[in-house]
Design a protein around this motif. Sequence first.
Motif, PDB file in Angstrom:
ATOM      1  N   ALA A   1       0.812  -1.215   0.000  1.00  0.00           N
ATOM      2  CA  ALA A   1       0.000   0.000   0.000  1.00  0.00           C
ATOM      3  C   ALA A   1       0.847   1.268   0.000  1.00  0.00           C
ATOM      4  CB  ALA A   1      -0.918  -0.003   1.224  1.00  0.00           C
ATOM      5  N   GLY A   2       2.148   1.143   0.181  1.00  0.00           N
ATOM      6  CA  GLY A   2       2.999   2.320   0.274  1.00  0.00           C
ATOM      7  C   GLY A   2       2.726   3.126   1.521  1.00  0.00           C
ATOM      8  N   ALA A   3       2.293   2.452   2.573  1.00  0.00           N
ATOM      9  CA  ALA A   3       1.925   3.139   3.819  1.00  0.00           C
ATOM     10  C   ALA A   3       3.162   3.536   4.618  1.00  0.00           C
ATOM     11  CB  ALA A   3       1.031   2.237   4.665  1.00  0.00           C
ATOM     12  N   GLU A   4       3.021   4.609   5.358  1.00  0.00           N
ATOM     13  CA  GLU A   4       4.087   5.051   6.260  1.00  0.00           C
ATOM     14  C   GLU A   4       4.004   4.229   7.545  1.00  0.00           C
ATOM     15  OE1 GLU A   4       5.718   9.152   8.430  1.00  0.00           O
ATOM     16  OE2 GLU A   4       3.837   9.147   7.291  1.00  0.00           O
ATOM     17  N   TYR A   5       5.084   3.568   7.899  1.00  0.00           N
ATOM     18  CA  TYR A   5       5.071   2.771   9.127  1.00  0.00           C
ATOM     19  C   TYR A   5       6.455   2.661   9.740  1.00  0.00           C
ATOM     20  CZ  TYR A   5       6.938  -1.500   6.800  1.00  0.00           C
ATOM     21  OH  TYR A   5       7.715  -2.420   6.139  1.00  0.00           O
ATOM     22  N   VAL A   6       6.476   2.391  11.013  1.00  0.00           N
ATOM     23  CA  VAL A   6       7.701   2.154  11.759  1.00  0.00           C
ATOM     24  C   VAL A   6       7.727   0.672  12.125  1.00  0.00           C
ATOM     25  CG1 VAL A   6       9.006   2.657  13.860  1.00  0.00           C
ATOM     26  CG2 VAL A   6       7.751   4.492  12.696  1.00  0.00           C
ATOM     27  N   ASP A   7       8.824   0.017  11.844  1.00  0.00           N
ATOM     28  CA  ASP A   7       9.001  -1.399  12.150  1.00  0.00           C
ATOM     29  C   ASP A   7      10.041  -1.509  13.258  1.00  0.00           C
ATOM     30  OD1 ASP A   7       9.417  -4.119  12.215  1.00  0.00           O
ATOM     31  OD2 ASP A   7       9.670  -4.342  10.055  1.00  0.00           O
ATOM     32  N   THR A   8       9.604  -1.884  14.458  1.00  0.00           N
ATOM     33  CA  THR A   8      10.542  -1.920  15.585  1.00  0.00           C
ATOM     34  C   THR A   8      11.644  -2.955  15.395  1.00  0.00           C
ATOM     35  OG1 THR A   8       9.232  -3.531  16.859  1.00  0.00           O
ATOM     36  CG2 THR A   8       8.728  -1.183  17.172  1.00  0.00           C
ATOM     37  N   ALA A   9      11.445  -3.912  14.490  1.00  0.00           N
ATOM     38  CA  ALA A   9      12.489  -4.907  14.231  1.00  0.00           C
ATOM     39  C   ALA A   9      13.756  -4.269  13.692  1.00  0.00           C
ATOM     40  CB  ALA A   9      11.979  -5.958  13.254  1.00  0.00           C
ATOM     41  N   HIS A  10      13.637  -3.044  13.147  1.00  0.00           N
ATOM     42  CA  HIS A  10      14.788  -2.356  12.575  1.00  0.00           C
ATOM     43  C   HIS A  10      15.276  -1.204  13.463  1.00  0.00           C
ATOM     44  CE1 HIS A  10      14.556  -4.667   8.907  1.00  0.00           C
ATOM     45  NE2 HIS A  10      13.288  -4.340   8.751  1.00  0.00           N
ATOM     46  N   LEU A  11      14.697  -1.093  14.641  1.00  0.00           N
ATOM     47  CA  LEU A  11      15.134  -0.052  15.564  1.00  0.00           C
ATOM     48  C   LEU A  11      16.166  -0.612  16.541  1.00  0.00           C
ATOM     49  CD1 LEU A  11      11.744   1.682  16.474  1.00  0.00           C
ATOM     50  CD2 LEU A  11      13.379   2.319  14.694  1.00  0.00           C
ATOM     51  N   LYS A  12      17.102   0.216  16.938  1.00  0.00           N
ATOM     52  CA  LYS A  12      18.155  -0.210  17.859  1.00  0.00           C
ATOM     53  C   LYS A  12      17.570  -0.725  19.168  1.00  0.00           C
ATOM     54  CE  LYS A  12      22.409   1.441  20.048  1.00  0.00           C
ATOM     55  NZ  LYS A  12      23.332   2.601  20.237  1.00  0.00           N
ATOM     56  N   ASP A  13      16.535  -0.053  19.665  1.00  0.00           N
ATOM     57  CA  ASP A  13      15.912  -0.449  20.929  1.00  0.00           C
ATOM     58  C   ASP A  13      14.565  -1.138  20.695  1.00  0.00           C
ATOM     59  OD1 ASP A  13      14.601   1.747  19.982  1.00  0.00           O
ATOM     60  OD2 ASP A  13      14.511   2.810  21.895  1.00  0.00           O
ATOM     61  N   GLY A  14      14.386  -1.693  19.499  1.00  0.00           N
ATOM     62  CA  GLY A  14      13.105  -2.300  19.152  1.00  0.00           C
ATOM     63  C   GLY A  14      12.715  -3.457  20.056  1.00  0.00           C
ATOM     64  N   MET A  15      13.703  -4.217  20.509  1.00  0.00           N
ATOM     65  CA  MET A  15      13.399  -5.351  21.380  1.00  0.00           C
ATOM     66  C   MET A  15      12.778  -4.887  22.697  1.00  0.00           C
ATOM     67  SD  MET A  15      13.336  -8.584  21.842  1.00  0.00           S
ATOM     68  CE  MET A  15      14.485  -9.472  20.804  1.00  0.00           C
ATOM     69  N   ASP A  16      13.104  -3.690  23.133  1.00  0.00           N
ATOM     70  CA  ASP A  16      12.535  -3.169  24.377  1.00  0.00           C
ATOM     71  C   ASP A  16      11.016  -3.074  24.285  1.00  0.00           C
ATOM     72  OD1 ASP A  16      15.098  -2.934  25.301  1.00  0.00           O
ATOM     73  OD2 ASP A  16      15.251  -0.778  24.956  1.00  0.00           O
ATOM     74  N   ASP A  17      10.517  -2.655  23.115  1.00  0.00           N
ATOM     75  CA  ASP A  17       9.077  -2.569  22.900  1.00  0.00           C
ATOM     76  C   ASP A  17       8.430  -3.945  22.989  1.00  0.00           C
ATOM     77  OD1 ASP A  17       8.150  -0.037  22.766  1.00  0.00           O
ATOM     78  OD2 ASP A  17       7.844   0.032  20.615  1.00  0.00           O
ATOM     79  N   VAL A  18       9.043  -4.922  22.329  1.00  0.00           N
ATOM     80  CA  VAL A  18       8.517  -6.286  22.344  1.00  0.00           C
ATOM     81  C   VAL A  18       8.442  -6.812  23.774  1.00  0.00           C
ATOM     82  CG1 VAL A  18       8.957  -8.668  21.644  1.00  0.00           C
ATOM     83  CG2 VAL A  18       9.327  -6.812  20.013  1.00  0.00           C
ATOM     84  N   LEU A  19       9.522  -6.641  24.518  1.00  0.00           N
ATOM     85  CA  LEU A  19       9.581  -7.150  25.888  1.00  0.00           C
ATOM     86  C   LEU A  19       8.611  -6.418  26.803  1.00  0.00           C
ATOM     87  CD1 LEU A  19      13.440  -7.651  26.254  1.00  0.00           C
ATOM     88  CD2 LEU A  19      11.691  -9.370  25.749  1.00  0.00           C
ATOM     89  N   ALA A  20       8.415  -5.139  26.554  1.00  0.00           N
ATOM     90  CA  ALA A  20       7.487  -4.363  27.380  1.00  0.00           C
ATOM     91  C   ALA A  20       6.057  -4.855  27.217  1.00  0.00           C
ATOM     92  CB  ALA A  20       7.585  -2.874  27.031  1.00  0.00           C
ATOM     93  N   TYR A  21       5.683  -5.176  25.980  1.00  0.00           N
ATOM     94  CA  TYR A  21       4.335  -5.715  25.741  1.00  0.00           C
ATOM     95  C   TYR A  21       4.218  -7.140  26.277  1.00  0.00           C
ATOM     96  CZ  TYR A  21       2.662  -1.831  22.895  1.00  0.00           C
ATOM     97  OH  TYR A  21       2.232  -0.590  22.467  1.00  0.00           O
ATOM     98  N   ASN A  22       5.275  -7.928  26.125  1.00  0.00           N
ATOM     99  CA  ASN A  22       5.235  -9.304  26.607  1.00  0.00           C
ATOM    100  C   ASN A  22       5.121  -9.377  28.126  1.00  0.00           C
ATOM    101  OD1 ASN A  22       5.327 -10.452  24.106  1.00  0.00           O
ATOM    102  ND2 ASN A  22       7.206 -11.607  24.439  1.00  0.00           N
ATOM    103  N   SER A  23       5.745  -8.426  28.802  1.00  0.00           N
ATOM    104  CA  SER A  23       5.738  -8.435  30.267  1.00  0.00           C
ATOM    105  C   SER A  23       4.500  -7.776  30.863  1.00  0.00           C
ATOM    106  CB  SER A  23       6.985  -7.715  30.785  1.00  0.00           C
ATOM    107  OG  SER A  23       6.943  -6.324  30.451  1.00  0.00           O
ATOM    108  N   GLY A  24       3.746  -7.074  30.027  1.00  0.00           N
ATOM    109  CA  GLY A  24       2.563  -6.378  30.515  1.00  0.00           C
ATOM    110  C   GLY A  24       2.815  -4.940  30.902  1.00  0.00           C
ATOM    111  N   ASP A  25       4.033  -4.464  30.707  1.00  0.00           N
ATOM    112  CA  ASP A  25       4.331  -3.059  31.006  1.00  0.00           C
ATOM    113  C   ASP A  25       3.665  -2.111  30.012  1.00  0.00           C
ATOM    114  OD1 ASP A  25       5.862  -3.749  33.182  1.00  0.00           O
ATOM    115  OD2 ASP A  25       7.751  -3.766  32.067  1.00  0.00           O
ATOM    116  N   LYS A  26       3.349  -2.633  28.854  1.00  0.00           N
ATOM    117  CA  LYS A  26       2.592  -1.885  27.846  1.00  0.00           C
ATOM    118  C   LYS A  26       1.442  -2.761  27.382  1.00  0.00           C
ATOM    119  CE  LYS A  26       6.216   1.020  25.742  1.00  0.00           C
ATOM    120  NZ  LYS A  26       6.879   1.362  24.455  1.00  0.00           N
TER     121      LYS A  26
END
Length: 265
Positions: A40-65
């Motif tokens: 679709a050519g949509a604007e998006y951010v992919d945390t897999a390519h961010l330096k601290d992207g794993m922090d987001d994943v872990l925060a959701y997995n732990s329930g912090d987000k």
Amino acid sequence: MASEAPAKRQRSSKDVPYRLIYWPGLPGRGEHIRLALEEAGAEYVDTAHLKDGMDDVLAYNSGDKPKDDINIPLFAPPILQHGDLVISQTPNILLYLGPRLGLVTELESDPDGLYRINSLVLTALDGLSNEPHDCHHPIATGLYYEDQKEESKRKAEDYVKNRLPKFLGYFERVSGSKASGDGPWLYGGKLTYADLVLFQCLDGLKFMFPKAMVKLEREGKHEKVFALHKAVAERPRIKSYLESSRRQKYSSGIYRYYEELDFEG
């Protein structure tokens, strides 16, 4: 196209970039969502390519987000954040994105089409994503592949011989039905997100079971299915994405290659 940070410009509620939260280092279930956004050519951010992207994943997995009064706790990625909305589950995210990205049939003239598309997606994910994953983890996801190697051989051999042709045969019938319409697409004569999901499943299976997939394509019983894979791969935005560094390599995710599981069928 994915970016490493949201665009710094004034945005309306309809102009907020999507944010995909997923594990780095593998395509996984998040790839179905990436393909929809890329097509679709949509604007998006992919945390897999961010330096601290794993922090987001872990925060959701732990329930912090997420920490708000609107969104429910989420079980696991992939997760999509869009404005105030935070949702998970691949088919659920695609159900949300499809109409917004123009990857469904016209809602006014075909209001029930979305549910037919969703049915195709659920079937593809069941038989061409979840079942292949179980080929290398047939006993328990908490065990290493080496701990269930013999069971994996039995599972993979049966899958390649029986289940894989059955699901490809189903999608061949879909592609040949009147509801498919003209062209290579599954439904309504136009590309929908169901086609992108089937593409990704087929692509992963080509990596995981190359002998079986070559044989099945050579036999010619699923010509429409393999033509769809080719048609999606040749779409300009998808082609550009597949050739870019944003497309992560298959490794330890759903589709894994083990020589001892590479049955011909």
